[in-house]
Design a protein around this motif. Structure first.
Motif, PDB file in Angstrom:
ATOM      1  N   VAL A 281      24.598  70.290  24.533  1.00 11.94           N
ATOM      2  CA  VAL A 281      25.646  70.914  24.057  1.00 11.94           C
ATOM      3  C   VAL A 281      26.959  69.719  24.313  1.00 11.94           C
ATOM      4  CG1 VAL A 281      27.531  72.602  24.424  1.00 11.94           C
ATOM      5  CG2 VAL A 281      24.993  73.252  25.024  1.00 11.94           C
ATOM      6  N   ALA A 282      26.961  69.084  25.359  1.00  9.73           N
ATOM      7  CA  ALA A 282      27.828  67.962  25.623  1.00  9.73           C
ATOM      8  C   ALA A 282      27.232  66.764  26.340  1.00  9.73           C
ATOM      9  CB  ALA A 282      29.120  68.404  26.126  1.00  9.73           C
ATOM     10  N   MET A 283      27.072  65.805  26.148  1.00  6.08           N
ATOM     11  CA  MET A 283      26.327  64.452  26.993  1.00  6.08           C
ATOM     12  C   MET A 283      27.216  63.548  27.252  1.00  6.08           C
ATOM     13  SD  MET A 283      22.056  64.482  26.983  1.00  6.08           S
ATOM     14  CE  MET A 283      22.217  63.744  25.389  1.00  6.08           C
ATOM     15  N   PRO A 284      28.048  63.553  28.010  1.00  6.39           N
ATOM     16  CA  PRO A 284      28.926  62.058  27.901  1.00  6.39           C
ATOM     17  C   PRO A 284      28.254  61.173  28.833  1.00  6.39           C
ATOM     18  CG  PRO A 284      29.919  63.870  29.119  1.00  6.39           C
ATOM     19  CD  PRO A 284      28.717  64.663  28.326  1.00  6.39           C
ATOM     20  N   HIS A 285      27.454  61.860  29.924  1.00  8.29           N
ATOM     21  CA  HIS A 285      26.506  60.734  30.694  1.00  8.29           C
ATOM     22  C   HIS A 285      25.249  61.161  30.804  1.00  8.29           C
ATOM     23  CE1 HIS A 285      30.304  58.593  32.116  1.00  8.29           C
ATOM     24  NE2 HIS A 285      31.007  59.773  32.407  1.00  8.29           N
ATOM     25  N   GLY A 286      24.661  60.824  29.626  1.00  9.41           N
ATOM     26  CA  GLY A 286      23.131  61.329  29.589  1.00  9.41           C
ATOM     27  C   GLY A 286      22.275  60.472  30.312  1.00  9.41           C
ATOM     28  N   GLU A 287      22.721  59.403  31.097  1.00  6.00           N
ATOM     29  CA  GLU A 287      21.855  58.350  31.626  1.00  6.00           C
ATOM     30  C   GLU A 287      21.879  59.087  33.534  1.00  6.00           C
ATOM     31  OE1 GLU A 287      25.045  57.918  30.718  1.00  6.00           O
ATOM     32  OE2 GLU A 287      25.985  57.681  32.785  1.00  6.00           O
TER      33      GLU A 287
ATOM     34  N   LYS B 141      34.770  70.374  24.215  1.00  6.65           N
ATOM     35  CA  LYS B 141      35.606  69.204  24.255  1.00  6.65           C
ATOM     36  C   LYS B 141      36.133  69.008  25.571  1.00  6.65           C
ATOM     37  CE  LYS B 141      39.439  67.878  21.390  1.00  6.65           C
ATOM     38  NZ  LYS B 141      40.937  68.136  22.252  1.00  6.65           N
ATOM     39  N   THR B 142      36.583  69.648  26.280  1.00  7.84           N
ATOM     40  CA  THR B 142      37.074  69.315  27.892  1.00  7.84           C
ATOM     41  C   THR B 142      35.841  68.712  28.476  1.00  7.84           C
ATOM     42  OG1 THR B 142      38.348  71.186  27.714  1.00  7.84           O
ATOM     43  CG2 THR B 142      38.118  70.158  29.757  1.00  7.84           C
ATOM     44  N   ALA B 143      34.668  69.304  28.366  1.00 11.37           N
ATOM     45  CA  ALA B 143      33.421  68.986  29.049  1.00 11.37           C
ATOM     46  C   ALA B 143      33.128  67.421  28.577  1.00 11.37           C
ATOM     47  CB  ALA B 143      32.068  69.426  28.775  1.00 11.37           C
ATOM     48  N   GLU B 144      33.161  66.980  27.545  1.00 10.90           N
ATOM     49  CA  GLU B 144      33.119  65.406  26.986  1.00 10.90           C
ATOM     50  C   GLU B 144      34.262  64.745  27.679  1.00 10.90           C
ATOM     51  OE1 GLU B 144      31.097  64.326  24.791  1.00 10.90           O
ATOM     52  OE2 GLU B 144      30.033  66.054  23.647  1.00 10.90           O
ATOM     53  N   GLU B 145      35.483  65.546  27.455  1.00 11.18           N
ATOM     54  CA  GLU B 145      36.627  64.352  27.955  1.00 11.18           C
ATOM     55  C   GLU B 145      36.529  64.080  29.540  1.00 11.18           C
ATOM     56  OE1 GLU B 145      39.873  66.309  25.017  1.00 11.18           O
ATOM     57  OE2 GLU B 145      39.969  66.654  27.091  1.00 11.18           O
TER      58      GLU B 145
ATOM     59  N   MET C 157      27.043  81.529  33.178  1.00  7.93           N
ATOM     60  CA  MET C 157      28.687  81.682  33.063  1.00  7.93           C
ATOM     61  C   MET C 157      29.040  80.819  32.097  1.00  7.93           C
ATOM     62  SD  MET C 157      29.608  84.157  35.219  1.00  7.93           S
ATOM     63  CE  MET C 157      31.378  83.989  35.637  1.00  7.93           C
ATOM     64  N   SER C 158      29.900  81.062  31.360  1.00  9.27           N
ATOM     65  CA  SER C 158      30.626  80.351  30.316  1.00  9.27           C
ATOM     66  C   SER C 158      32.032  80.074  30.224  1.00  9.27           C
ATOM     67  CB  SER C 158      30.215  81.264  28.863  1.00  9.27           C
ATOM     68  OG  SER C 158      30.809  82.452  28.698  1.00  9.27           O
ATOM     69  N   ASN C 159      32.710  80.521  31.082  1.00 10.03           N
ATOM     70  CA  ASN C 159      34.210  80.345  31.298  1.00 10.03           C
ATOM     71  C   ASN C 159      34.561  78.822  31.519  1.00 10.03           C
ATOM     72  OD1 ASN C 159      34.921  80.259  34.214  1.00 10.03           O
ATOM     73  ND2 ASN C 159      33.930  82.143  33.928  1.00 10.03           N
ATOM     74  N   ASN C 160      35.767  78.395  31.467  1.00  9.57           N
ATOM     75  CA  ASN C 160      36.309  77.111  31.588  1.00  9.57           C
ATOM     76  C   ASN C 160      36.013  76.442  33.177  1.00  9.57           C
ATOM     77  OD1 ASN C 160      37.571  75.025  30.844  1.00  9.57           O
ATOM     78  ND2 ASN C 160      39.788  76.035  30.525  1.00  9.57           N
ATOM     79  N   ASN C 161      36.126  77.321  33.975  1.00  8.73           N
ATOM     80  CA  ASN C 161      36.000  76.879  35.705  1.00  8.73           C
ATOM     81  C   ASN C 161      34.547  76.411  35.827  1.00  8.73           C
ATOM     82  OD1 ASN C 161      37.640  79.986  35.618  1.00  8.73           O
ATOM     83  ND2 ASN C 161      38.664  78.271  36.391  1.00  8.73           N
ATOM     84  N   ILE C 162      33.444  76.929  34.956  1.00  8.98           N
ATOM     85  CA  ILE C 162      32.229  75.888  35.229  1.00  8.98           C
ATOM     86  C   ILE C 162      32.372  74.501  35.153  1.00  8.98           C
ATOM     87  CG2 ILE C 162      30.877  78.006  34.509  1.00  8.98           C
ATOM     88  CD1 ILE C 162      30.194  76.462  32.055  1.00  8.98           C
ATOM     89  N   LEU C 163      33.434  74.062  34.383  1.00  9.55           N
ATOM     90  CA  LEU C 163      33.531  72.614  34.332  1.00  9.55           C
ATOM     91  C   LEU C 163      34.052  72.106  35.615  1.00  9.55           C
ATOM     92  CD1 LEU C 163      35.137  72.552  30.883  1.00  9.55           C
ATOM     93  CD2 LEU C 163      32.774  72.426  31.413  1.00  9.55           C
ATOM     94  N   ALA C 164      35.013  72.636  36.185  1.00 14.37           N
ATOM     95  CA  ALA C 164      35.648  72.329  37.564  1.00 14.37           C
ATOM     96  C   ALA C 164      34.462  72.267  38.528  1.00 14.37           C
ATOM     97  CB  ALA C 164      36.871  73.074  37.838  1.00 14.37           C
ATOM     98  N   VAL C 165      33.966  73.355  38.563  1.00 16.94           N
ATOM     99  CA  VAL C 165      32.692  73.434  39.538  1.00 16.94           C
ATOM    100  C   VAL C 165      31.857  72.253  39.425  1.00 16.94           C
ATOM    101  CG1 VAL C 165      30.837  74.860  40.679  1.00 16.94           C
ATOM    102  CG2 VAL C 165      33.217  75.673  40.072  1.00 16.94           C
TER     103      VAL C 165
END
Lengths: 108, 141
Positions: A15-21, A81-85, A50-58
């Motif tokens: 879905v987002a993979m900015p650091h696939g390594e 988009k935020t996950a990529e960033e 869970m699919s809300n924004n807060n999973i990114l912070a966790v």
């Protein structure tokens, strides 16, 4: 196994993979965010529905290697988009958490 | 010696979806300072739990992080409703969060216990109707 290698297997898609390594060193399953925060280990793959924004912070703060969205859960575009960033890897699967972890246990 | 680095953050209480920003900024700062990953994780988890609590219960607040040679100190201050029974609040599983907060995955009653678990020192100073200040320290030596 790296996140990218996992994303290339049949069961998962990125879905987002900015650091696939990043290496995956184990698995944690949970949907209560504070519980996950306190118990998941760094570099774990974290399976959740869970699919809300807060999973990114966790994921960022607990330093998991990737989030795996189970059971076909999808995210809003703005969250992706935020996950990529923020450098957070997210994969998804149609399987449930149990089926995903069984598959992972033979791969890791 | 004894140089102290201070980082100050205002935690916005109105925007629940972006809660965690101060903790994420602090994490980046600690990385730049070259702190060990496990220390960064401890600070991140403890500070995030505190930040979320301020957003859920107190309408926001302020966070100060002091980095010394001996420890990292996190001070979280709010002017929220205060904690009536601290001993009860410290128990795993106890929560006063609403159903809507729970549906987002919070309110598991793990916030304060996680903060204690990931720090070497924790003090809660709270007065009902006035606010709460939490001081946590993570030793570096």
């Amino acid at each position: 196994m790296t996140v990218k290698e996992l994303a290339n297997t049949e069961l998962f898609s990125a879905v987002a993979m900015p650091h696939g390594e990043r290496e995956i060193n184990g698995v944690y399953i949970g949907d209560l965010l504070s519980w996950v925060m306190g118990r998941a280990e760094a570099d774990n793959a974290w399976i959740t529905i869970m699919s809300n924004n807060n999973i990114l912070a966790v994921a960022a703060l607990a330093d998991t290697s990737c989030i795996i969205l189970a059971e076909g859960v999808s995210l809003e575009d703005s969250i992706v988009k935020t996950a990529e960033e923020k450098g957070i890897n997210i994969l998804k699967s149609e399987k449930n958490a149990y089926e995903i972890s069984v598959a992972l246990s033979s791969m890791l | 010696m004894s140089e102290v680095l201070n980082f100050h953050f205002v935690v916005n209480g109105e925007d629940f979806t972006s809660a965690g920003q101060a903790s994420m900024m602090m994490k980046r700062n600690l990385r730049q300072l070259g702190m060990p990953p496990e220390i960064i994780r401890q600070v991140s988890i403890a500070m995030y739990e505190g930040e979320i609590n301020m957003v859920i219960h107190a309408g926001g607040g302020e966070a100060d992080v002091n980095v010394t040679e001996e420890y990292i100190e996190i001070i979280l201050a709010d002017k929220g409703p205060g904690i009536k029974d601290i001993e009860q609040a410290m128990q795993e599983g106890f929560s006063t969060a609403t159903d809507s907060i729970r549906s987002l995955g919070f309110g598991a009653g793990m916030g304060l216990p996680n903060m204690k678990r990931y720090t070497d020192y924790m003090d809660i100073d709270s007065e009902v109707g006035v606010g709460t200040t939490i001081t946590m320290r993570i030793n570096l030596q």
